[in-house]
Design a protein around this motif. Structure first.
Motif, PDB file in Angstrom:
ATOM      1  N   ALA A 190      14.536   1.096   8.320  1.00  0.00           N
ATOM      2  CA  ALA A 190      13.284  -0.528   8.014  1.00  0.00           C
ATOM      3  C   ALA A 190      14.034  -0.463   6.133  1.00  0.00           C
ATOM      4  CB  ALA A 190      12.498  -0.591   7.821  1.00  0.00           C
ATOM      5  N   VAL A 191      14.355  -1.984   6.319  1.00  0.00           N
ATOM      6  CA  VAL A 191      13.847  -3.207   4.992  1.00  0.00           C
ATOM      7  C   VAL A 191      12.645  -3.585   4.812  1.00  0.00           C
ATOM      8  CG1 VAL A 191      14.710  -4.482   3.424  1.00  0.00           C
ATOM      9  CG2 VAL A 191      16.708  -2.852   5.247  1.00  0.00           C
ATOM     10  N   TYR A 192      12.086  -2.902   3.631  1.00  0.00           N
ATOM     11  CA  TYR A 192      10.456  -3.649   3.562  1.00  0.00           C
ATOM     12  C   TYR A 192      10.418  -4.367   2.781  1.00  0.00           C
ATOM     13  CZ  TYR A 192       8.460  -0.328   7.015  1.00  0.00           C
ATOM     14  OH  TYR A 192       7.934   0.898   8.178  1.00  0.00           O
ATOM     15  N   ALA A 193       9.616  -5.284   2.715  1.00  0.00           N
ATOM     16  CA  ALA A 193       9.477  -6.698   2.111  1.00  0.00           C
ATOM     17  C   ALA A 193       7.974  -6.835   0.913  1.00  0.00           C
ATOM     18  CB  ALA A 193      10.093  -8.319   2.191  1.00  0.00           C
ATOM     19  N   TYR A 194       7.337  -7.425   0.315  1.00  0.00           N
ATOM     20  CA  TYR A 194       6.053  -7.240   0.237  1.00  0.00           C
ATOM     21  C   TYR A 194       5.886  -8.190  -0.691  1.00  0.00           C
ATOM     22  CZ  TYR A 194       6.297  -3.459  -3.220  1.00  0.00           C
ATOM     23  OH  TYR A 194       6.360  -2.807  -4.791  1.00  0.00           O
ATOM     24  N   ALA A 195       5.152  -8.641  -1.209  1.00  0.00           N
ATOM     25  CA  ALA A 195       4.697  -9.788  -2.351  1.00  0.00           C
ATOM     26  C   ALA A 195       3.653  -8.598  -2.928  1.00  0.00           C
ATOM     27  CB  ALA A 195       4.172 -11.168  -2.043  1.00  0.00           C
ATOM     28  N   PRO A 196       3.889  -8.842  -4.328  1.00  0.00           N
ATOM     29  CA  PRO A 196       3.434  -8.045  -4.930  1.00  0.00           C
ATOM     30  C   PRO A 196       2.318  -8.779  -5.893  1.00  0.00           C
ATOM     31  CG  PRO A 196       5.425  -7.317  -5.996  1.00  0.00           C
ATOM     32  CD  PRO A 196       5.066  -8.357  -4.925  1.00  0.00           C
ATOM     33  N   SER A 197       2.352  -9.719  -6.189  1.00  0.00           N
ATOM     34  CA  SER A 197       1.085 -10.848  -6.149  1.00  0.00           C
ATOM     35  C   SER A 197       0.241 -10.787  -5.552  1.00  0.00           C
ATOM     36  CB  SER A 197       1.405 -12.927  -6.335  1.00  0.00           C
ATOM     37  OG  SER A 197       2.560 -12.939  -5.975  1.00  0.00           O
ATOM     38  N   LEU A 198       0.264 -11.051  -4.205  1.00  0.00           N
ATOM     39  CA  LEU A 198      -0.557 -10.973  -3.131  1.00  0.00           C
ATOM     40  C   LEU A 198      -1.529 -10.172  -2.205  1.00  0.00           C
ATOM     41  CD1 LEU A 198       0.927 -13.475  -1.199  1.00  0.00           C
ATOM     42  CD2 LEU A 198      -0.470 -14.465  -2.485  1.00  0.00           C
ATOM     43  N   LEU A 199      -0.235  -8.709  -2.866  1.00  0.00           N
ATOM     44  CA  LEU A 199      -0.617  -7.709  -1.685  1.00  0.00           C
ATOM     45  C   LEU A 199      -1.210  -6.661  -3.426  1.00  0.00           C
ATOM     46  CD1 LEU A 199      -0.850  -5.980   0.552  1.00  0.00           C
ATOM     47  CD2 LEU A 199       1.527  -4.198   0.045  1.00  0.00           C
ATOM     48  N   ILE A 200      -1.487  -6.847  -4.505  1.00  0.00           N
ATOM     49  CA  ILE A 200      -2.617  -6.016  -5.334  1.00  0.00           C
ATOM     50  C   ILE A 200      -3.441  -6.403  -5.291  1.00  0.00           C
ATOM     51  CG2 ILE A 200      -3.054  -5.454  -7.934  1.00  0.00           C
ATOM     52  CD1 ILE A 200       0.667  -5.511  -7.946  1.00  0.00           C
ATOM     53  N   PRO A 201      -4.270  -7.272  -4.914  1.00  0.00           N
ATOM     54  CA  PRO A 201      -5.020  -8.335  -5.271  1.00  0.00           C
ATOM     55  C   PRO A 201      -5.961  -7.345  -4.108  1.00  0.00           C
ATOM     56  CG  PRO A 201      -3.650 -10.252  -5.970  1.00  0.00           C
ATOM     57  CD  PRO A 201      -3.132  -8.586  -5.907  1.00  0.00           C
ATOM     58  N   TYR A 202      -5.592  -8.392  -2.706  1.00  0.00           N
ATOM     59  CA  TYR A 202      -5.818  -7.718  -1.827  1.00  0.00           C
ATOM     60  C   TYR A 202      -6.260  -6.280  -1.865  1.00  0.00           C
ATOM     61  CZ  TYR A 202      -6.207  -7.452   3.219  1.00  0.00           C
ATOM     62  OH  TYR A 202      -6.652  -6.494   5.257  1.00  0.00           O
ATOM     63  N   LEU A 203      -5.635  -4.996  -1.772  1.00  0.00           N
ATOM     64  CA  LEU A 203      -5.591  -3.757  -1.859  1.00  0.00           C
ATOM     65  C   LEU A 203      -6.719  -3.844  -2.464  1.00  0.00           C
ATOM     66  CD1 LEU A 203      -1.942  -2.339  -1.407  1.00  0.00           C
ATOM     67  CD2 LEU A 203      -3.220  -2.802   0.694  1.00  0.00           C
ATOM     68  N   LYS A 204      -7.428  -4.118  -3.681  1.00  0.00           N
ATOM     69  CA  LYS A 204      -7.959  -4.154  -4.463  1.00  0.00           C
ATOM     70  C   LYS A 204      -9.420  -4.561  -3.991  1.00  0.00           C
ATOM     71  CE  LYS A 204     -10.023  -5.071  -9.400  1.00  0.00           C
ATOM     72  NZ  LYS A 204      -9.414  -4.930 -10.964  1.00  0.00           N
ATOM     73  N   SER A 205      -9.127  -5.924  -2.895  1.00  0.00           N
ATOM     74  CA  SER A 205     -10.857  -6.194  -2.301  1.00  0.00           C
ATOM     75  C   SER A 205     -10.891  -5.281  -1.168  1.00  0.00           C
ATOM     76  CB  SER A 205     -10.372  -7.203  -2.349  1.00  0.00           C
ATOM     77  OG  SER A 205      -9.333  -6.980  -0.758  1.00  0.00           O
ATOM     78  N   GLN A 206      -9.515  -4.861  -1.118  1.00  0.00           N
ATOM     79  CA  GLN A 206     -10.073  -3.987   0.635  1.00  0.00           C
ATOM     80  C   GLN A 206     -10.328  -2.130   0.051  1.00  0.00           C
ATOM     81  OE1 GLN A 206     -10.923  -5.037   3.300  1.00  0.00           O
ATOM     82  NE2 GLN A 206     -10.335  -7.070   1.913  1.00  0.00           N
ATOM     83  N   SER A 207     -10.278  -2.064  -1.401  1.00  0.00           N
ATOM     84  CA  SER A 207     -10.228   0.050  -1.837  1.00  0.00           C
ATOM     85  C   SER A 207     -10.764   0.770  -1.318  1.00  0.00           C
ATOM     86  CB  SER A 207     -10.318  -0.371  -3.179  1.00  0.00           C
ATOM     87  OG  SER A 207     -11.742  -1.112  -3.348  1.00  0.00           O
ATOM     88  N   SER A 208     -12.084   0.194  -0.621  1.00  0.00           N
ATOM     89  CA  SER A 208     -13.239   1.448   0.091  1.00  0.00           C
ATOM     90  C   SER A 208     -12.691   1.717   1.524  1.00  0.00           C
ATOM     91  CB  SER A 208     -14.738   0.900   0.406  1.00  0.00           C
ATOM     92  OG  SER A 208     -14.702  -0.409   1.268  1.00  0.00           O
ATOM     93  N   ILE A 209     -12.100   0.666   2.044  1.00  0.00           N
ATOM     94  CA  ILE A 209     -11.558   1.229   3.434  1.00  0.00           C
ATOM     95  C   ILE A 209     -10.338   2.047   2.589  1.00  0.00           C
ATOM     96  CG2 ILE A 209     -10.205   0.395   5.232  1.00  0.00           C
ATOM     97  CD1 ILE A 209     -12.141  -2.570   5.145  1.00  0.00           C
TER      98      ILE A 209
END
Length: 161
Positions: free
Chosen positions: A75-94
């Motif tokens: 599969a081809v995956y696309a992601y927006a690093p500028s959005l995903l990086i801060p989001y993952l940081k905000s969800q780091s405990s989960i």
């Protein structure tokens, strides 16, 4: 919003980085290579053009296998690093509680090979990253524990896709 693979549409990849129904943004998307070839009628050159389009929009593209360590692309995956990086940081405990990567590329690579049960906090993190804000409620085979037994409704009535 539910994005469906198995269709001719490319929106699951091309909407990455876009606002979805005024509710948030789509940070990750994917489409199987089979669907890109069979349903969307793209050859390898067309898939390359698609990947270039995604990258010109400032997003990243990964072609990944279905199993960890697989060298056969699935599969081809696309992601927006500028959005995903801060989001993952905000969800780091989960993410840490579930031993999932909190770095964008690692997170997307894990998405390609791991299935997460419905209704879990980690699944909600994943669904939000994919822009599937009402994912569980739109599936008739998923029971929403917040709805009293026997109550029915029109779950996706406001969706326009």
């Amino acid at each position: 919003m539910i994005y469906n693979n198995g269709t001719r549409r490319l929106d699951d990849l091309l909407d990455v980085g876009e606002c979805i129904e005024g509710r948030g943004v789509k940070m990750v998307g994917y489409k199987t290579l089979r669907d890109l070839r069979v349903m969307c009628h793209l050859d390898d050159d067309g898939i390359g053009v698609l990947q270039g389009t995604i990258e010109r929009r400032g997003n990243m593209v990964l072609t990944l296998g279905k199993e960890e360590g697989s060298t056969e692309p699935w599969a081809v995956y696309a992601y927006a690093p500028s959005l995903l990086i801060p989001y993952l940081k905000s969800q780091s405990s989960i993410l840490a509680q579930n031993q999932w990567p909190d770095k964008a590329e690692g997170f997307v690579r894990r998405l390609a090979v791991d299935w997460v049960p419905w209704g879990t906090p980690l699944r909600k993190v994943i669904d939000t990253a994919f822009g599937n804000f009402d994912h569980e409620k739109s599936r008739p085979d998923i029971v929403d524990p917040s709805i009293p037994h026997g109550v029915t409704g029109s779950w996706g009535a406001s969706r326009h896709r």
